[in-house]
Design a protein around this motif. Structure first.
Motif, PDB file in Angstrom:
ATOM      1  N   PRO A   8      -2.945   1.858  10.633  1.00  0.00           N
ATOM      2  CA  PRO A   8      -3.821   0.909  11.219  1.00  0.00           C
ATOM      3  C   PRO A   8      -3.154   0.016  12.228  1.00  0.00           C
ATOM      4  CG  PRO A   8      -4.190   0.820   9.044  1.00  0.00           C
ATOM      5  CD  PRO A   8      -2.940   1.684   9.210  1.00  0.00           C
ATOM      6  N   GLU A   9      -3.874  -0.627  13.171  1.00  0.00           N
ATOM      7  CA  GLU A   9      -3.422  -1.514  14.198  1.00  0.00           C
ATOM      8  C   GLU A   9      -2.750  -2.593  13.624  1.00  0.00           C
ATOM      9  OE1 GLU A   9      -3.355  -0.817  17.541  1.00  0.00           O
ATOM     10  OE2 GLU A   9      -2.260  -2.709  18.195  1.00  0.00           O
ATOM     11  N   GLY A  10      -1.663  -3.101  14.094  1.00  0.00           N
ATOM     12  CA  GLY A  10      -1.094  -4.285  13.377  1.00  0.00           C
ATOM     13  C   GLY A  10      -0.455  -4.029  11.849  1.00  0.00           C
ATOM     14  N   ALA A  11      -0.428  -2.997  11.429  1.00  0.00           N
ATOM     15  CA  ALA A  11       0.260  -2.856  10.090  1.00  0.00           C
ATOM     16  C   ALA A  11       1.669  -2.668  10.411  1.00  0.00           C
ATOM     17  CB  ALA A  11      -0.532  -1.465   9.488  1.00  0.00           C
ATOM     18  N   THR A  12       2.308  -2.995   9.413  1.00  0.00           N
ATOM     19  CA  THR A  12       3.849  -3.114   9.302  1.00  0.00           C
ATOM     20  C   THR A  12       4.097  -2.072   8.121  1.00  0.00           C
ATOM     21  OG1 THR A  12       6.155  -4.150   9.114  1.00  0.00           O
ATOM     22  CG2 THR A  12       4.285  -4.814   7.640  1.00  0.00           C
TER      23      THR A  12
ATOM     24  N   LEU B 251       0.968  -1.212  -0.017  1.00  0.00           N
ATOM     25  CA  LEU B 251       0.221   0.116   0.184  1.00  0.00           C
ATOM     26  C   LEU B 251       0.884   1.366   0.028  1.00  0.00           C
ATOM     27  CD1 LEU B 251      -2.383  -1.366   2.768  1.00  0.00           C
ATOM     28  CD2 LEU B 251      -2.584  -1.673   0.217  1.00  0.00           C
ATOM     29  N   GLU B 252       0.817   1.950  -1.148  1.00  0.00           N
ATOM     30  CA  GLU B 252       1.799   2.998  -1.231  1.00  0.00           C
ATOM     31  C   GLU B 252       0.899   4.307  -0.842  1.00  0.00           C
ATOM     32  OE1 GLU B 252       3.791   3.181  -4.961  1.00  0.00           O
ATOM     33  OE2 GLU B 252       5.321   1.562  -4.498  1.00  0.00           O
ATOM     34  N   VAL B 253       1.704   5.012   0.388  1.00  0.00           N
ATOM     35  CA  VAL B 253       1.015   6.144   0.986  1.00  0.00           C
ATOM     36  C   VAL B 253       2.019   7.366   0.786  1.00  0.00           C
ATOM     37  CG1 VAL B 253       0.460   7.214   3.184  1.00  0.00           C
ATOM     38  CG2 VAL B 253       0.122   4.614   2.592  1.00  0.00           C
ATOM     39  N   PHE B 254       1.488   8.269   0.031  1.00  0.00           N
ATOM     40  CA  PHE B 254       2.280   9.479  -0.652  1.00  0.00           C
ATOM     41  C   PHE B 254       2.003  10.635   0.386  1.00  0.00           C
ATOM     42  CE2 PHE B 254       4.351   7.797  -4.529  1.00  0.00           C
ATOM     43  CZ  PHE B 254       3.593   6.648  -4.882  1.00  0.00           C
TER      44      PHE B 254
ATOM     45  N   ASP C 148     -10.919  -7.233   2.200  1.00  0.00           N
ATOM     46  CA  ASP C 148     -10.293  -8.072   3.016  1.00  0.00           C
ATOM     47  C   ASP C 148      -8.798  -7.794   2.321  1.00  0.00           C
ATOM     48  OD1 ASP C 148     -12.080  -9.371   4.656  1.00  0.00           O
ATOM     49  OD2 ASP C 148     -12.495 -10.653   3.049  1.00  0.00           O
ATOM     50  N   VAL C 149      -7.741  -7.876   3.050  1.00  0.00           N
ATOM     51  CA  VAL C 149      -6.324  -7.481   2.900  1.00  0.00           C
ATOM     52  C   VAL C 149      -5.558  -8.502   3.920  1.00  0.00           C
ATOM     53  CG1 VAL C 149      -4.385  -5.913   2.648  1.00  0.00           C
ATOM     54  CG2 VAL C 149      -6.386  -5.061   2.091  1.00  0.00           C
ATOM     55  N   ALA C 150      -4.761  -9.319   3.404  1.00  0.00           N
ATOM     56  CA  ALA C 150      -4.007 -10.269   4.134  1.00  0.00           C
ATOM     57  C   ALA C 150      -3.296  -9.726   4.944  1.00  0.00           C
ATOM     58  CB  ALA C 150      -3.351 -11.257   3.074  1.00  0.00           C
ATOM     59  N   ASP C 151      -3.174 -10.363   6.285  1.00  0.00           N
ATOM     60  CA  ASP C 151      -2.450  -9.680   7.475  1.00  0.00           C
ATOM     61  C   ASP C 151      -0.653 -10.329   7.117  1.00  0.00           C
ATOM     62  OD1 ASP C 151      -4.434  -8.538   8.842  1.00  0.00           O
ATOM     63  OD2 ASP C 151      -4.973 -10.359   9.771  1.00  0.00           O
TER      64      ASP C 151
ATOM     65  N   LEU D 284      -9.659   1.196   3.176  1.00  0.00           N
ATOM     66  CA  LEU D 284      -9.524  -0.036   2.381  1.00  0.00           C
ATOM     67  C   LEU D 284      -9.938  -1.230   3.103  1.00  0.00           C
ATOM     68  CD1 LEU D 284      -8.765  -1.152  -0.466  1.00  0.00           C
ATOM     69  CD2 LEU D 284      -6.422  -1.298   0.436  1.00  0.00           C
ATOM     70  N   LEU D 285      -9.096  -0.888   4.328  1.00  0.00           N
ATOM     71  CA  LEU D 285      -9.286  -2.221   5.338  1.00  0.00           C
ATOM     72  C   LEU D 285     -10.533  -2.304   5.666  1.00  0.00           C
ATOM     73  CD1 LEU D 285      -5.784  -1.749   7.029  1.00  0.00           C
ATOM     74  CD2 LEU D 285      -6.508  -3.120   5.135  1.00  0.00           C
TER      75      LEU D 285
END
Length: 280
Positions: free
Chosen positions: A203-207, A152-155, A171-174, A166-167
């Motif tokens: 978001p919580e849990g995002a890397t 996910l590219e965040v500019f 569904d986006v795989a963890d 989006l989340l």
């Protein structure tokens, strides 16, 4: 991901952005353009410590290509020359029709990862990428169908809103994996406090992965390492090694950030470790 992850010695994933689709050899003659050049550059970057290669394709005249056939040729060359590096295709683009933007996802086999720009952006004087929400959703749907992990590219900050949205609707795989990008135009201004702000709003849990354009590449990679994230370097984003000195290769830029990570006591992830961290 936090500073605690750095203190705990969690491996850092280094992504090499090998060629891009904007500038070419006129900016740096060492920038790879042909499939064979890109394949050899991927192998050298992997040997230097990159676990992921971010891939664009080009036509024989050097212009950017979205064609599946050109991406296939690049992937074949990477697999011929490199050992086991993770291949990540770009789906980003300026003024390209929506159906064309899907073509990089249709290689055989599909890439393990692909970029997903989270909204509109401007760069330079004449480059605009619309990235409507409908296009983002359609690209994500095809990625899910083909088993491709989205990057996910965040500019800018507005794109952080789009990540949360989006989340909520898809569904986006963890774990969700966001690249936080800093530079000019409508990108987030490249200041250290803005990286901290972006990390706090994930978001919580995002890397996260960290990308600074031009002279901001090395300092933002260093910040990313210290803040427990992952990093992206390469000739797509920065053609210089230092002020006034062109980089010799993608591998040179990878080696420098690997040296920084090791100096700071953070191990560099192998491709298999990257697959485990990213849930590929």
């Amino acid at each position: 991901m936090t500073y605690d992850d750095y203190l705990a010695g969690e491996p850092v994933i280094v992504t090499a952005a090998l060629t891009g689709g904007v500038h070419g050899k006129e900016a740096n003659p060492n920038l790879p353009e042909s499939p064979d050049e890109i394949g050899r550059a991927a192998a050298a970057a992997e040997a230097a410590g990159a676990a992921v290669v971010h891939v664009h394709a080009r036509e024989p005249n050097g212009e950017r290509s979205f064609a599946t056939e050109r991406f296939q040729a690049v992937d074949d060359a990477i697999r011929e020359h490199a050992d086991d590096v993770v291949i990540q295709h770009s789906t980003g683009g300026t003024a390209a029709p929506d159906d064309v933007r899907h073509q990089p996802l249709r290689t055989d086999p599909p890439p393990e990862m692909a970029s997903l720009d989270m909204g509109p952006l401007n760069r330079y004087d004449h480059l605009t990428s619309e990235n409507t929400r409908a296009l983002v959703d359609s690209l994500l749907a095809e990625m899910r169908e083909r088993g491709v992990k989205p990057e996910l590219e965040v500019f800018n900050d507005g794109h952080l809103n789009e990540v949360h949205g989006l989340l909520e609707r898809a569904d986006v795989a963890d774990p969700p994996y966001a690249t936080l990008i800093f530079g000019g135009g409508t990108l987030t201004p490249p200041r250290p406090e803005n990286l901290l702000h972006a990390i706090r709003n994930l978001p919580e849990g995002a890397t996260f992965n960290t990308l600074g354009f031009g002279r901001h590449q090395l300092p933002f990679a260093t910040l990313g390492i210290l803040l427990g994230g992952h990093v992206r370097v390469g000739l797509e984003d920065n053609v210089y090694y230092r002020r006034g000195e062109l980089a010799e290769s993608n591998a040179q830029l990878v080696q420098r950030v690997v040296d920084v990570a090791e100096t700071l006591g953070r191990p560099v992830a192998t491709p298999d470790q990257a697959r485990e961290i990213l849930g590929l």
